[in-house]
Motif scaffolding. Sequence first.
Motif, PDB file in Angstrom:
ATOM      1  N   VAL A  17      -6.938  -4.744  -5.012  1.00 18.09           N
ATOM      2  CA  VAL A  17      -7.838  -5.668  -4.313  1.00 18.09           C
ATOM      3  C   VAL A  17      -8.697  -4.899  -3.321  1.00 18.09           C
ATOM      4  O   VAL A  17      -8.322  -3.831  -2.859  1.00 18.09           O
ATOM      5  CB  VAL A  17      -7.082  -6.800  -3.569  1.00 18.09           C
ATOM      6  CG1 VAL A  17      -6.444  -7.752  -4.545  1.00 18.09           C
ATOM      7  CG2 VAL A  17      -6.055  -6.253  -2.590  1.00 18.09           C
ATOM      8  N   PRO A  21      -5.579   3.287  -3.337  1.00 20.46           N
ATOM      9  CA  PRO A  21      -4.880   4.546  -3.634  1.00 20.46           C
ATOM     10  C   PRO A  21      -3.612   4.338  -4.453  1.00 20.46           C
ATOM     11  O   PRO A  21      -3.222   5.209  -5.232  1.00 20.46           O
ATOM     12  CB  PRO A  21      -4.536   5.116  -2.252  1.00 20.46           C
ATOM     13  CG  PRO A  21      -5.125   4.235  -1.236  1.00 20.46           C
ATOM     14  CD  PRO A  21      -5.785   3.075  -1.891  1.00 20.46           C
ATOM     15  N   GLY A  25       0.810  -1.212   0.000  1.00 19.39           N
ATOM     16  CA  GLY A  25       0.000   0.000   0.000  1.00 19.39           C
ATOM     17  C   GLY A  25       0.838   1.254   0.000  1.00 19.39           C
ATOM     18  O   GLY A  25       2.030   1.238  -0.350  1.00 19.39           O
ATOM     19  N   ARG A  26       0.170   2.316   0.415  1.00 19.83           N
ATOM     20  CA  ARG A  26       0.776   3.634   0.385  1.00 19.83           C
ATOM     21  C   ARG A  26       2.024   3.730   1.256  1.00 19.83           C
ATOM     22  O   ARG A  26       2.862   4.590   1.043  1.00 19.83           O
ATOM     23  CB  ARG A  26      -0.266   4.647   0.842  1.00 19.83           C
ATOM     24  CG  ARG A  26      -0.187   5.914   0.099  1.00 19.83           C
ATOM     25  CD  ARG A  26      -1.485   6.594  -0.140  1.00 19.83           C
ATOM     26  NE  ARG A  26      -2.338   6.685   1.030  1.00 19.83           N
ATOM     27  CZ  ARG A  26      -3.492   7.339   1.038  1.00 19.83           C
ATOM     28  NH1 ARG A  26      -3.899   7.941  -0.060  1.00 19.83           N
ATOM     29  NH2 ARG A  26      -4.233   7.380   2.107  1.00 19.83           N
ATOM     30  N   LYS A  65       5.571   4.311  -0.109  1.00 18.58           N
ATOM     31  CA  LYS A  65       6.038   5.673  -0.466  1.00 18.58           C
ATOM     32  C   LYS A  65       6.012   6.021  -1.958  1.00 18.58           C
ATOM     33  O   LYS A  65       5.701   7.149  -2.309  1.00 18.58           O
ATOM     34  CB  LYS A  65       7.461   5.961   0.057  1.00 18.58           C
ATOM     35  CG  LYS A  65       7.656   5.710   1.541  1.00 18.58           C
ATOM     36  CD  LYS A  65       6.985   6.787   2.381  1.00 18.58           C
ATOM     37  CE  LYS A  65       7.330   6.696   3.857  1.00 18.58           C
ATOM     38  NZ  LYS A  65       6.764   5.526   4.530  1.00 18.58           N
ATOM     39  N   ASP A  72       3.271   1.090  11.988  1.00 18.54           N
ATOM     40  CA  ASP A  72       2.413   1.608  13.056  1.00 18.54           C
ATOM     41  C   ASP A  72       1.770   0.440  13.822  1.00 18.54           C
ATOM     42  O   ASP A  72       0.920  -0.254  13.279  1.00 18.54           O
ATOM     43  CB  ASP A  72       1.328   2.489  12.414  1.00 18.54           C
ATOM     44  CG  ASP A  72       0.300   2.970  13.428  1.00 18.54           C
ATOM     45  OD1 ASP A  72       0.509   2.757  14.640  1.00 18.54           O
ATOM     46  OD2 ASP A  72      -0.717   3.554  12.987  1.00 18.54           O
ATOM     47  N   ASN A  95       3.712  -3.485   9.120  1.00 15.43           N
ATOM     48  CA  ASN A  95       3.342  -2.076   9.156  1.00 15.43           C
ATOM     49  C   ASN A  95       4.175  -1.389  10.226  1.00 15.43           C
ATOM     50  O   ASN A  95       4.450  -1.982  11.267  1.00 15.43           O
ATOM     51  CB  ASN A  95       1.848  -1.950   9.471  1.00 15.43           C
ATOM     52  CG  ASN A  95       1.290  -0.582   9.113  1.00 15.43           C
ATOM     53  OD1 ASN A  95       1.758   0.438   9.630  1.00 15.43           O
ATOM     54  ND2 ASN A  95       0.299  -0.549   8.238  1.00 15.43           N
ATOM     55  N   SER A 114      -3.233  -1.750  -2.756  1.00 14.27           N
ATOM     56  CA  SER A 114      -4.434  -1.076  -2.265  1.00 14.27           C
ATOM     57  C   SER A 114      -4.921  -0.106  -3.336  1.00 14.27           C
ATOM     58  O   SER A 114      -4.211   0.210  -4.291  1.00 14.27           O
ATOM     59  CB  SER A 114      -4.133  -0.330  -0.966  1.00 14.27           C
ATOM     60  OG  SER A 114      -3.232   0.728  -1.220  1.00 14.27           O
ATOM     61  N   GLN A 136     -12.981  -4.123  -1.800  1.00 11.72           N
ATOM     62  CA  GLN A 136     -14.418  -4.107  -2.059  1.00 11.72           C
ATOM     63  C   GLN A 136     -14.723  -3.648  -3.474  1.00 11.72           C
ATOM     64  O   GLN A 136     -15.655  -4.126  -4.107  1.00 11.72           O
ATOM     65  CB  GLN A 136     -15.068  -3.156  -1.067  1.00 11.72           C
ATOM     66  CG  GLN A 136     -16.561  -3.077  -1.207  1.00 11.72           C
ATOM     67  CD  GLN A 136     -17.211  -2.684   0.095  1.00 11.72           C
ATOM     68  OE1 GLN A 136     -16.566  -2.240   1.028  1.00 11.72           O
ATOM     69  NE2 GLN A 136     -18.503  -2.852   0.162  1.00 11.72           N
ATOM     70  N   THR A 137     -13.942  -2.677  -3.974  1.00 10.27           N
ATOM     71  CA  THR A 137     -14.180  -2.199  -5.330  1.00 10.27           C
ATOM     72  C   THR A 137     -13.099  -2.700  -6.288  1.00 10.27           C
ATOM     73  O   THR A 137     -12.919  -2.151  -7.366  1.00 10.27           O
ATOM     74  CB  THR A 137     -14.260  -0.663  -5.377  1.00 10.27           C
ATOM     75  OG1 THR A 137     -13.088  -0.131  -4.754  1.00 10.27           O
ATOM     76  CG2 THR A 137     -15.479  -0.158  -4.634  1.00 10.27           C
ATOM     77  N   GLY A 138     -12.376  -3.723  -5.876  1.00  9.84           N
ATOM     78  CA  GLY A 138     -11.359  -4.285  -6.766  1.00  9.84           C
ATOM     79  C   GLY A 138     -11.541  -5.787  -6.828  1.00  9.84           C
ATOM     80  O   GLY A 138     -12.653  -6.284  -6.736  1.00  9.84           O
ATOM     81  N   ALA A 197      -2.005   0.091  13.584  1.00  8.62           N
ATOM     82  CA  ALA A 197      -2.702  -0.033  12.290  1.00  8.62           C
ATOM     83  C   ALA A 197      -3.849  -1.040  12.423  1.00  8.62           C
ATOM     84  O   ALA A 197      -3.666  -2.131  12.975  1.00  8.62           O
ATOM     85  CB  ALA A 197      -1.723  -0.476  11.206  1.00  8.62           C
ATOM     86  N   GLY A 237      -5.391  -1.147   6.382  1.00  8.46           N
ATOM     87  CA  GLY A 237      -6.458  -2.086   6.744  1.00  8.46           C
ATOM     88  C   GLY A 237      -7.816  -1.416   6.812  1.00  8.46           C
ATOM     89  O   GLY A 237      -8.632  -1.731   7.677  1.00  8.46           O
ATOM     90  N   ALA A 238      -8.080  -0.499   5.858  1.00 10.01           N
ATOM     91  CA  ALA A 238      -9.400   0.140   5.772  1.00 10.01           C
ATOM     92  C   ALA A 238     -10.450  -0.928   5.487  1.00 10.01           C
ATOM     93  O   ALA A 238     -10.161  -1.941   4.842  1.00 10.01           O
ATOM     94  CB  ALA A 238      -9.407   1.175   4.642  1.00 10.01           C
ATOM     95  N   GLY A 290       2.570  -2.255   4.422  1.00 10.54           N
ATOM     96  CA  GLY A 290       2.304  -0.817   4.360  1.00 10.54           C
ATOM     97  C   GLY A 290       0.886  -0.511   3.916  1.00 10.54           C
ATOM     98  O   GLY A 290       0.643   0.441   3.172  1.00 10.54           O
ATOM     99  N   ILE A 291      -0.054  -1.336   4.376  1.00  8.38           N
ATOM    100  CA  ILE A 291      -1.483  -1.118   4.094  1.00  8.38           C
ATOM    101  C   ILE A 291      -2.166  -0.952   5.447  1.00  8.38           C
ATOM    102  O   ILE A 291      -1.953  -1.771   6.351  1.00  8.38           O
ATOM    103  CB  ILE A 291      -2.100  -2.318   3.332  1.00  8.38           C
ATOM    104  CG1 ILE A 291      -1.345  -2.577   2.021  1.00  8.38           C
ATOM    105  CG2 ILE A 291      -3.583  -2.087   3.066  1.00  8.38           C
ATOM    106  CD1 ILE A 291      -1.835  -3.800   1.252  1.00  8.38           C
TER     107      ILE A 291
END
Lengths: 243, 324
Positions: free
Chosen positions: B251, B238, B210-211, B214, B290, B288, B236, B253-255, B293, B270-271, B267-268
């Motif tokens: 990947v 974005p 994911g984001r 970087k 964080d 991750n 992800s 819900q909309t992928g 997260a 987990g929305a 680095g995702i």
Amino acid sequence: MRILVCISHVPDTTSKITFNSDHTEFNQSGVQFIINPYDEIALSRAVELVEGTDGTVTVINVGDASTEPTIRKALAVGATDAVRIDAAPRDAWFVAKQIAHYATEQSYDLILTGRESIDYNGSQVAALVGELLHIPSVSIVKKFDIQDREITIEREIEGGKEVLSTQLPVILGTAEGVTEPKIPNMRGIMSARTKPLQVLPAVDVPTLSTISKYESPAPRGQVAMVDDVEQLVNLLHTKAKVL
Amino acid sequence: MAILVYVENIEGKFKKSAFEVVSYAKAIANEQSTSVTALSIGNVADDELNKLAGFGASKIVKVDQEQLKQFINKAYASVIAAAANSEQANIIVLSNSFSGKGLAPRVAAKLEAGLADGAIELPTFSGSDLQVKKTAFSNKAFATEIITADKKVIAVNPNSHEPVRSEETAAIETLSPSVDAGDLNIVIKDIVRATDKVSLPEAEIVVSAGRGMKGPENWAIIEELAAALGAATACSKPVSDAGWRPHSEHVGQTGIVVSPNLYIAIGISGAIQHLAGVSSSKTIVVINKDPEAPFFKVADYGMVGDALEIVPKLTAAVQAHKAN
Ligand SMILES: Cc1cc2nc3c(=O)[nH]c(=O)nc-3n(C[C@H](O)[C@H](O)[C@H](O)COP(=O)(O)OP(=O)(O)OC[C@H]3O[C@@H](n4cnc5c(N)ncnc54)[C@H](O)[C@@H]3O)c2cc1C
Ligand SMILES: Cc1cc2nc3c(=O)[nH]c(=O)nc-3n(C[C@H](O)[C@H](O)[C@H](O)COP(=O)(O)OP(=O)(O)OC[C@H]3O[C@@H](n4cnc5c(N)ncnc54)[C@H](O)[C@@H]3O)c2cc1C
């Protein structure tokens, strides 16, 4: 060009999905409804295609009166007019029969749906309507362009893409990539209130399938935090048995 | 009243999903005391077709004619519906692959059959009704669908039914259906397939980033990890929106919805929309920086730290493990 865009009215993507106590119905209380995200893409592309021409974009929804705010939102995005087939849909076959019935009486150059509805995830409506209308259908469309009556379509396949071409009319199930969703502006929102929204009765359709119960996924166990990569590989090999 | 299973080939070869559906059909046939007829359309050699017998097909019907070399959903649906009628099959099984999604509804509409799309388990029967479990609300729930129509089409999700060997002896029969010109009014102009890559929906291991990576310049370490694991790469939303990776890798819900044995999220955050597409993975690893997260809450294994440091070390550890 006359375009028909099918929209489904679905729970917002952030919704917590819960069910009634006997697990037979989706619990709608506190849930915000939106235009199915893929249908928003389809609609945005349709509006783009007719912009500056005398073409029209009609949106159709099969649903009860509670879907009207979602239909108004589609009008705000730029649809010319709307039709609601007044019935609570039972399954994709029911929805497809209603849309096909309406579309045969009109005649559209292009019918767009989303690749799938994010509530029941059927991915059925585009191909069902295509079959009922005897026109080509392409599910999971990433891109398409129209030159005169010829349409070139890119569809997703495992590990790549396929490029197809045919003559209009055609029905497509659109996915991400087709265009960016349009955000309604103030003028769109104002004009949406007065655009025509026709309510039509449903035609009779035999029920082929129903949903008998829903379940929520079982929660996962506690996460095991790991400090180094060798330990992780070891756990994936010996415990999870995935390596 | 055999069970008819349609098997998809890619350039003359069957992928795992073909054996999954044959095996799925065989399990139903056992329960119903009947047999499995497999239908293949396109140019597939007999020794490849014979592999289907190893998963329970006791009759193999091949349709191999020039007009039907390439997949055209209208034309293929006509052939499958005709075969269902001549086999007197009331249950038709196929894969809910990208092509399957465009095909199954057409077959169902031709036969006025009920369609269970995205089945994830074997069905159960009560009287003439068939019940089967599928995912709904983009992986946030399961629904049990009952098909009450006489004829039933089941589109089985890839990776949800492990193929089981069941040796049968099967004769190969050639069928030469007449094809309606109206079924062929769409032309395939080009097929682009990255054959060196593992296909995402069918992958047993997925390395997703994911984001937190970087920028696209940091994806080499993701691809190296994927290569070491024999995994497909994903990302992800974005990340694909920003053009760092193609949309086909997105990947959620909309992928694409995936259910691999192992999903590694790097680095995702987990929305909820991301989790919807991956939560049916059997094992989830989260990396991750964080510790708070949200993804850690649904993970089986977690590592806190900088992905740019951890990922190359993980790749080396995987390579070392494989070398043993
Ligand atoms: C209160 C309520 C209860 C419902 N209960 C059930 C149920 O128990 N079982 C069930 O299967 N369905 C039910 N539905 C219907 C469901 O919302 C879908 O409309 C329908 O099932 C098609 O779903 P699908 O996942 O197969 O669609 P898909 O084939 O995945 O949808 C693809 C596309 O078809 C179009 N489309 C889908 N639905 C509609 C629609 N209603 N109107 C116009 N266009 C549409 C959209 O463009 C969508 O992107 C219910 C709907 C409501 C409002
Ligand atoms: C309608 C709708 C549909 C959506 N559909 C989807 C969908 O299908 N799929 C999807 O993915 N999203 C979807 N989203 C977006 C979703 O809400 C999130 O915005 C998105 O998933 C966040 O992506 P991300 O985790 O890559 O980025 P972020 O949320 O920004 O997370 C980045 C993460 O990386 C971590 N990080 C940063 N630096 C490092 C480092 N050096 N090492 C390790 N970790 C690091 C951070 O701690 C953070 O947790 C949708 C949103 C909407 C509104």
